[in-house]
Design an enzyme around this catalytic site. Structure first.
Site, PDB file in Angstrom:
ATOM      1  N   SER A 143       2.318  -3.753  -7.446  1.00 23.27           N
ATOM      2  CA  SER A 143       3.202  -3.797  -6.271  1.00 23.27           C
ATOM      3  C   SER A 143       4.580  -4.272  -6.680  1.00 23.27           C
ATOM      4  O   SER A 143       4.716  -5.129  -7.564  1.00 23.27           O
ATOM      5  CB  SER A 143       2.637  -4.753  -5.226  1.00 23.27           C
ATOM      6  OG  SER A 143       3.561  -4.921  -4.172  1.00 23.27           O
ATOM      7  N   TYR A 163      -0.570 -13.421  -3.780  1.00 22.89           N
ATOM      8  CA  TYR A 163      -0.594 -11.966  -4.009  1.00 22.89           C
ATOM      9  C   TYR A 163       0.506 -11.561  -4.981  1.00 22.89           C
ATOM     10  O   TYR A 163       0.276 -10.815  -5.937  1.00 22.89           O
ATOM     11  CB  TYR A 163      -0.427 -11.255  -2.663  1.00 22.89           C
ATOM     12  CG  TYR A 163      -0.476  -9.742  -2.758  1.00 22.89           C
ATOM     13  CD1 TYR A 163      -1.685  -9.070  -2.920  1.00 22.89           C
ATOM     14  CD2 TYR A 163       0.696  -8.981  -2.682  1.00 22.89           C
ATOM     15  CE1 TYR A 163      -1.728  -7.679  -3.004  1.00 22.89           C
ATOM     16  CE2 TYR A 163       0.661  -7.594  -2.763  1.00 22.89           C
ATOM     17  CZ  TYR A 163      -0.558  -6.948  -2.917  1.00 22.89           C
ATOM     18  OH  TYR A 163      -0.603  -5.575  -3.013  1.00 22.89           O
ATOM     19  N   LYS A 167       0.102  -9.859  -8.812  1.00 20.87           N
ATOM     20  CA  LYS A 167       0.640  -8.564  -9.247  1.00 20.87           C
ATOM     21  C   LYS A 167       1.591  -8.747 -10.436  1.00 20.87           C
ATOM     22  O   LYS A 167       1.672  -7.858 -11.301  1.00 20.87           O
ATOM     23  CB  LYS A 167       1.317  -7.840  -8.084  1.00 20.87           C
ATOM     24  CG  LYS A 167       0.338  -7.422  -6.971  1.00 20.87           C
ATOM     25  CD  LYS A 167      -0.788  -6.512  -7.460  1.00 20.87           C
ATOM     26  CE  LYS A 167      -1.629  -5.955  -6.310  1.00 20.87           C
ATOM     27  NZ  LYS A 167      -2.752  -5.125  -6.769  1.00 20.87           N
TER      28      LYS A 167
HETATM   29  N1  LIG Z   1      -1.191  -0.844   1.259  1.00 21.44           N
HETATM   30  C1  LIG Z   1      -0.049  -1.217   0.726  1.00 21.44           C
HETATM   31  O1  LIG Z   1       0.996  -1.218   1.400  1.00 21.44           O
HETATM   32  C2  LIG Z   1      -0.001  -1.634  -0.718  1.00 21.44           C
HETATM   33  C3  LIG Z   1       1.253  -1.879  -1.301  1.00 21.44           C
HETATM   34  C4  LIG Z   1       1.309  -2.249  -2.635  1.00 21.44           C
HETATM   35  C5  LIG Z   1       0.137  -2.354  -3.379  1.00 21.44           C
HETATM   36  N2  LIG Z   1      -1.077  -2.125  -2.791  1.00 21.44           N
HETATM   37  C6  LIG Z   1      -2.291  -2.232  -3.630  1.00 21.44           C
HETATM   38  O2  LIG Z   1      -3.080  -1.078  -3.448  1.00 21.44           O
HETATM   39  C7  LIG Z   1      -4.439  -1.370  -3.794  1.00 21.44           C
HETATM   40  C8  LIG Z   1      -5.371  -0.820  -2.733  1.00 21.44           C
HETATM   41  O3  LIG Z   1      -5.201  -1.577  -1.538  1.00 21.44           O
HETATM   42  P1  LIG Z   1      -5.121  -0.916  -0.087  1.00 21.44           P
HETATM   43  O4  LIG Z   1      -3.774  -1.166   0.407  1.00 21.44           O
HETATM   44  O5  LIG Z   1      -5.649   0.438  -0.098  1.00 21.44           O
HETATM   45  O6  LIG Z   1      -6.088  -1.918   0.730  1.00 21.44           O
HETATM   46  P2  LIG Z   1      -7.552  -1.732   1.338  1.00 21.44           P
HETATM   47  O7  LIG Z   1      -7.574  -0.669   2.356  1.00 21.44           O
HETATM   48  O8  LIG Z   1      -7.958  -3.109   1.754  1.00 21.44           O
HETATM   49  O9  LIG Z   1      -8.393  -1.262   0.087  1.00 21.44           O
HETATM   50  C9  LIG Z   1      -8.774  -2.160  -0.924  1.00 21.44           C
HETATM   51  C10 LIG Z   1     -10.036  -1.649  -1.569  1.00 21.44           C
HETATM   52  O10 LIG Z   1     -10.420  -2.587  -2.609  1.00 21.44           O
HETATM   53  C11 LIG Z   1     -11.784  -2.909  -2.388  1.00 21.44           C
HETATM   54  N3  LIG Z   1     -12.160  -4.186  -2.981  1.00 21.44           N
HETATM   55  C12 LIG Z   1     -11.769  -5.436  -2.615  1.00 21.44           C
HETATM   56  N4  LIG Z   1     -12.389  -6.341  -3.392  1.00 21.44           N
HETATM   57  C13 LIG Z   1     -13.186  -5.646  -4.250  1.00 21.44           C
HETATM   58  C14 LIG Z   1     -14.079  -6.014  -5.282  1.00 21.44           C
HETATM   59  N5  LIG Z   1     -14.316  -7.296  -5.591  1.00 21.44           N
HETATM   60  N6  LIG Z   1     -14.707  -5.028  -5.969  1.00 21.44           N
HETATM   61  C15 LIG Z   1     -14.497  -3.733  -5.669  1.00 21.44           C
HETATM   62  N7  LIG Z   1     -13.702  -3.320  -4.679  1.00 21.44           N
HETATM   63  C16 LIG Z   1     -13.043  -4.286  -3.983  1.00 21.44           C
HETATM   64  C17 LIG Z   1     -11.976  -2.870  -0.886  1.00 21.44           C
HETATM   65  O11 LIG Z   1     -13.353  -2.809  -0.570  1.00 21.44           O
HETATM   66  P3  LIG Z   1     -13.908  -3.301   0.892  1.00 21.44           P
HETATM   67  O12 LIG Z   1     -13.606  -2.193   1.852  1.00 21.44           O
HETATM   68  O13 LIG Z   1     -15.371  -3.512   0.629  1.00 21.44           O
HETATM   69  O14 LIG Z   1     -13.187  -4.576   1.221  1.00 21.44           O
HETATM   70  C18 LIG Z   1     -11.210  -1.580  -0.583  1.00 21.44           C
HETATM   71  O15 LIG Z   1     -11.998  -0.469  -0.899  1.00 21.44           O
HETATM   72  C19 LIG Z   1      -4.508  -2.885  -3.970  1.00 21.44           C
HETATM   73  O16 LIG Z   1      -4.499  -3.194  -5.349  1.00 21.44           O
HETATM   74  C20 LIG Z   1      -3.237  -3.361  -3.294  1.00 21.44           C
HETATM   75  O17 LIG Z   1      -2.797  -4.591  -3.803  1.00 21.44           O
HETATM   76  C21 LIG Z   1      -1.161  -1.764  -1.484  1.00 21.44           C
END
Ligand SMILES: NC(=O)c1ccc[n+]([C@@H]2O[C@H](COP(=O)([O-])OP(=O)(O)OC[C@H]3O[C@@H](n4cnc5c(N)ncnc54)[C@H](OP(=O)(O)O)[C@@H]3O)[C@@H](O)[C@H]2O)c1
Length: 248
Positions: A143, A163, A167
């Site tokens: 991020s 967080y 990152k």
């Molecule tokens: N969305 C944004 O705006 C944004 C911006 C910058 C970076 N990111 C990054 O993008 C990535 C994906 O996040 P997202 O935004 O798509 O959020 P999300 O919808 O919460 O997805 C996160 C995923 O990671 C899984 N997870 C959490 N802990 C885990 C573990 N111990 N083992 C395996 N899987 C696990 C969750 O599973 P469960 O459903 O079981 O909880 C879910 O499938 C993350 O690394 C986040 O930091 C997101």
């Protein structure tokens, strides 16, 4: 065993948000892609995998259990993928959390356990399978919030201390892994997917959309697809987003 011409892609945290959208975008792009959707809950993973298959895709998907904080779960996934495919072409280290635990100590411990330790041990465990690929890619979903220089300049109105720290550490992990695996032909990236709709901030409508500011996670999926198809090879070893290279 996949055919030698298939491209085998593993995405962690694939049941939700960016992992789900990237699985859909990649599996929709070409018949050559097989996307292994890894989820800590196999029930959620199977449901997500079925939903993508029902949407009509050119490639194929499968579902596997993988909790990035559980070494036995990681080892079992490595064994199953080795047995089914013999190699891994693309690893998208996507699973991540933004802990809202009541104390900073708990937030740091939980967030680092998933976003840093989990990402590091998953990359390490799958390295032997990546080294069997003719064209391996390793993507860490990071991020811009982890950028040291931009965090001072732009506050974005979000403290998110644990967080951001996680990152920044993930970016350092990526650099070191790139230095090591780059010599063996693995192209390693850190990727900022942009502010997009997901469960990262919470599951309510306001949190999912970041108050209406979040974009479509399929755009993040397109960024990931472009990187693994070689479209960003000039930026290997860097933190990239859809538009270019992000400052550390
Ligand atoms: N969305 C944004 O705006 C944004 C911006 C910058 C970076 N990111 C990054 O993008 C990535 C994906 O996040 P997202 O935004 O798509 O959020 P999300 O919808 O919460 O997805 C996160 C995923 O990671 C899984 N997870 C959490 N802990 C885990 C573990 N111990 N083992 C395996 N899987 C696990 C969750 O599973 P469960 O459903 O079981 O909880 C879910 O499938 C993350 O690394 C986040 O930091 C997101």
């Amino acid at each position: 065993m996949s055919s030698p011409s298939a491209v085998v892609v593993l995405i962690t945290g694939a049941n939700s948000g960016i992992g789900y959208a990237a699985s859909k975008v990649i599996a929709s792009a070409s018949a050559k892609y097989h996307v292994i959707m890894a989820s800590r809950s196999i029930e959620k993973g199977n449901a997500a995998c079925s939903a993508i298959q029902a949407a009509g895709i050119k490639g194929t998907t499968s579902s596997i259990q993988l909790d990035v904080t559980d070494e036995s779960s990681i080892a079992a996934a490595v064994k199953a993928i080795e047995s089914d495919h013999g190699r891994l072409d693309v690893l998208v280290n996507n699973a991540g959390i933004a802990s809202r635990a009541p104390t900073l100590k708990e937030q740091l411990e939980r967030t680092f356990s998933t976003n840093v330790v989990g990402a590091a041990i998953v990359a390490e465990a799958f390295t032997p399978l990546l080294l069997k690929s003719a064209e391996p890619y390793l993507l860490h979903i990071s991020s811009t919030l982890g950028s040291l220089s931009l965090s001072g300049e732009f506050d974005y109105g979000i403290d998110a201390r644990a967080y951001r720290m996680s990152k920044a550490a993930l970016n350092m992990l990526m650099v070191r892994v790139s230095m090591t695996l780059g010599k063996h032909g693995v192209k390693v990236f850190a990727v900022c997917p942009g502010l997009v709709e997901s469960n990262l901030r919470g599951e309510g409508a306001q949190e999912r959309s970041a108050g209406g500011k979040a974009g479509d996670p399929e755009v993040s999926g397109q960024t990931i697809l472009r990187i693994m198809e070689g479209g960003r090879d000039a930026d290997v070893g860097r933190l990239v987003n859809k538009d270019g290279v992000v400052a550390w």
